[in-house]
Scaffold this active site. Structure first.
Site, PDB file in Angstrom:
ATOM      1  N   ARG A 329     -19.262 -10.185 -22.651  1.00  0.00           N
ATOM      2  CA  ARG A 329     -18.125 -11.158 -22.293  1.00  0.00           C
ATOM      3  C   ARG A 329     -17.803 -12.268 -23.918  1.00  0.00           C
ATOM      4  O   ARG A 329     -19.044 -12.903 -23.976  1.00  0.00           O
ATOM      5  CB  ARG A 329     -17.949 -12.087 -20.693  1.00  0.00           C
ATOM      6  N   GLU A 331     -16.927 -14.670 -24.110  1.00  0.00           N
ATOM      7  CA  GLU A 331     -16.885 -16.358 -23.940  1.00  0.00           C
ATOM      8  C   GLU A 331     -17.812 -17.369 -24.409  1.00  0.00           C
ATOM      9  O   GLU A 331     -18.888 -16.753 -24.536  1.00  0.00           O
ATOM     10  CB  GLU A 331     -17.877 -16.620 -22.098  1.00  0.00           C
ATOM     11  N   ARG A 337     -25.888 -21.437 -18.227  1.00  0.00           N
ATOM     12  CA  ARG A 337     -25.425 -20.372 -16.832  1.00  0.00           C
ATOM     13  C   ARG A 337     -24.742 -18.846 -17.795  1.00  0.00           C
ATOM     14  O   ARG A 337     -24.434 -18.295 -16.944  1.00  0.00           O
ATOM     15  CB  ARG A 337     -24.534 -21.221 -15.603  1.00  0.00           C
ATOM     16  N   HIS A 338     -24.572 -19.087 -19.214  1.00  0.00           N
ATOM     17  CA  HIS A 338     -23.552 -17.742 -20.100  1.00  0.00           C
ATOM     18  C   HIS A 338     -24.481 -17.751 -20.785  1.00  0.00           C
ATOM     19  O   HIS A 338     -25.268 -17.869 -21.053  1.00  0.00           O
ATOM     20  CB  HIS A 338     -22.360 -18.006 -20.043  1.00  0.00           C
ATOM     21  N   GLU A 485     -23.202 -19.298  -8.530  1.00  0.00           N
ATOM     22  CA  GLU A 485     -22.706 -18.135  -7.714  1.00  0.00           C
ATOM     23  C   GLU A 485     -23.712 -17.158  -8.738  1.00  0.00           C
ATOM     24  O   GLU A 485     -24.196 -17.017  -9.683  1.00  0.00           O
ATOM     25  CB  GLU A 485     -21.105 -17.666  -8.504  1.00  0.00           C
ATOM     26  N   SER A 488     -19.935 -10.835  -7.428  1.00  0.00           N
ATOM     27  CA  SER A 488     -18.750 -11.184  -6.745  1.00  0.00           C
ATOM     28  C   SER A 488     -17.846 -10.392  -5.968  1.00  0.00           C
ATOM     29  O   SER A 488     -18.698  -9.093  -7.112  1.00  0.00           O
ATOM     30  CB  SER A 488     -17.742 -12.119  -7.872  1.00  0.00           C
ATOM     31  N   ARG A 539     -28.735 -13.588 -13.592  1.00  0.00           N
ATOM     32  CA  ARG A 539     -28.713 -15.112 -12.988  1.00  0.00           C
ATOM     33  C   ARG A 539     -29.688 -14.700 -11.552  1.00  0.00           C
ATOM     34  O   ARG A 539     -30.167 -16.070 -11.195  1.00  0.00           O
ATOM     35  CB  ARG A 539     -27.064 -14.735 -12.676  1.00  0.00           C
TER      36      ARG A 539
END
Length: 565
Positions: A329, A331, A337-338, A485, A488, A539
């Protein structure tokens, strides 16, 4: 005129005298330095001769020392692992390979060292000079005590019971009496980070401001341990010592067990494993957060998820599939969290009656993972909590799983949550602070850290998620652990026309590269109703253990600011 000549002559004589004195001083200094060097050389020669003579008279000289990696030292005995050492080995000679964790000399005749295999498997060893026959010898005792910490050694030793259990070692009821000891790989004189420092809680994640406060609460105070905590950057710059720390090895073992339980559970329920590609020809979900790279005369991308490929497997005749592998990703998110690369655990399955079949399967696999890890990795969890304290995770009892709709979750926030959430909408996605606040409320209300939110707003789900007819809700769900989370999923659209319409509502052209090929899959043959989900392995490890950052759960964390090691 005569006076001026006399003055010049006097100055010249004075300069000459000064020069002569300087030359004499320089000559004297040079002689002094030469004499000093001669005496130093004599001392070194005498010391070398002394050592040579001592070595010649050292009966144990062949039983210790540094050896080349290709050498085969004359060690005899059963080759052991500390994990399998037991009473049957008492009094026997054994051979152990491992690292010197520390050493101390007790006297001229005795020294102690701690030896370590992987993780926190440590044992006390001692070497005692045997004066009558000189093996082990006093020089050997001194040498063993002086081995640099984190040097890799091979020892031949006899197993005995200590006078009392050695509480500082994991193997507390046995000790080794060293007879031979060889250094195979010597450590540097100064380590970039000691093992003790590497096994302390990280208190500074450098570019991640939100983590610092959380980490400060969790870390063991340097004032009480006298060992300063290192930053995450220091850990990654000293990756070998970072990975040698018992806490990181415990985290890695728990991670490996979670992955194995994911695979074994799904296999036992009829799932087949497949391997999706990482290199793809178009952005896999039509978004901007994708890495691109040159690919011969074209452009390629790193896969954002295996979503399309899971569905192709179902379209291709598989009823149940799963995969595990890297996900990318792009991002620019510098948060705990990332990461820009993480490990995804994904599954997809045919739906026979209702998409709750998918939800229950995913719920089952996660609860199986958590319960298995609690049983199989009890010691590793204890090691992690000794560095990063956390409360034991609360899981629902069988048959009492907490499944709420998204609207029900928002209602709890509005009615029981902090003032700032009094007006949260059922039609907008939750923010991270909202998720955490809801997690705390659910823990108090239902006594669980694990729960499901179903029927997310259709606006908050990707274009391939099935929408509930006549509503603004979707057949999409998220799973949460400790208010964060971890999964998903949902039911997918399996009809080409419906899929195209849905893609357009998201502002994406269904004829765009990558998307067109995806839609065409559903035109090639009839595809059954299906659904699935994706789990972030990093996670679930981090949040299960209550770690302050997901980066601690990764083998080699990749962030917007870090591509090494």
């Amino acid at each position: 005129m005569a006076d001026a000549e006399d003055t010049a002559q006097s100055q010249a004589q004075l300069t000459a005298e000064v020069s002569k004195k300087g030359a004499k001083k320089a000559e004297a200094k040079a002689k002094k330095e030469a004499e000093k060097a001669r005496k130093a050389a004599e001392r070194e020669a005498a010391e070398a001769a002394k050592k040579e003579a001592a070595a010649a008279s050292d009966a144990a000289k062949d039983n210790y020392g540094e050896i080349s990696q290709d050498a085969h030292p004359a060690v005899n005995g059963k080759r052991i692992s500390l994990k399998t050492l037991d009473k049957e080995d008492l009094g026997k000679s054994v051979v152990l390979r491992g690292w010197v964790q520390n050493g101390r000399i007790q006297s001229a005749k005795m020294a102690f060292v701690e030896l370590r295999e992987e993780g926190d498997w440590t044992i006390q060893a001692l070497v005692v000079a045997n004066d009558p026959d000189g093996t082990p010898s006093r020089p050997m005792v001194k040498w063993v005590a002086g081995i640099k910490p984190e040097s890799f050694v091979i020892v031949e030793a006899k197993v005995q019971e200590p006078l009392e259990p050695v509480k500082s070692c994991r193997v507390a009821n046995f000790e080794l009496v060293i007879e031979k000891c060889y250094v195979i790989a010597s450590a540097p004189n100064v380590l970039g980070m000691t093992l003790a420092a590497s096994n302390r809680a990280i208190t500074n994640f450098s570019d991640e401001e939100p983590v610092e406060k959380a980490a400060e609460k969790l870390s063991i105070s340097a004032a009480t341990t006298n060992i300063p905590a290192a930053t995450m950057l220091t850990h990654l710059d000293n990756i070998v010592m970072h990975k040698r720390s018992p806490v990181q090895q415990a985290i890695a073992d728990i991670r490996a067990e979670m992955k194995e339980q994911f695979r074994s559970y799904l296999r036992s329920h009829g799932f087949k494993e497949f391997e999706p590609p990482c290199l793809i020809g178009a952005a896999s979900e039509g978004g901007a957060n994708v890495f691109s790279l040159p690919y011969f005369d074209k452009q390629a991308f790193l896969a954002q998820s295996p979503q399309f490929y899971k569905q192709i497997e179902i379209a291709g005749g598989r009823k149940r599939v799963f995969s595990s592998g890297p996900v990318f990703r792009a991002e620019n998110s510098n948060t705990p969290r990332h990461m820009t690369e993480f490990t995804g655990l994904d599954m997809e399955m045919e739906i026979q009656e209702d998409y709750s079949e998918v939800l229950h399967m995913l719920e089952g696999v996660l609860l199986h993972i958590f319960n298995s890890v609690k049983e199989r990795c009890a010691h590793e969890i204890e090691v992690v909590r000794s560095v990063y304290p956390s409360e034991e995770i609360k899981l629902p009892e069988p048959g009492k799983e907490i499944r709420l709709t998204f609207a029900e979750g928002q209602k709890i926030l509005r009615e029981e949550g902090p003032e700032e959430y009094r007006n949260v909408s059922d039609d907008e996605d939750m923010s991270t602070p909202q998720e955490k606040a809801l997690g705390e409320l659910i823990r108090k209300k239902f006594n669980t850290d694990f729960y499901v939110l179903d029927k997310f707003p259709e606006s908050a789900r990707p274009f391939y998620t099935k929408v509930n007819p006549g509503t603004k809700t979707s057949r999409g769900f998220d799973f949460f652990l400790r208010g964060q989370e971890i999964l998903s999923g949902g039911q997918r659209i399996n009809e080409a026309g419906e899929l195209e319409d849905r893609i357009r509502t998201k502002g994406i052209d269904p004829r765009s590269p990558g998307i067109k090929e995806y839609v065409d899959v559903f035109r090639q043959a009839g595809v059954p109703p299906h659904g699935g989900g994706g789990i972030g392995l990093d996670r679930i490890v981090a949040w299960y253990l209550g770690l302050p950052s997901v980066h601690l759960a990764a083998y080699f964390p990749r962030t917007p600011k870090r591509l090494q090691p």
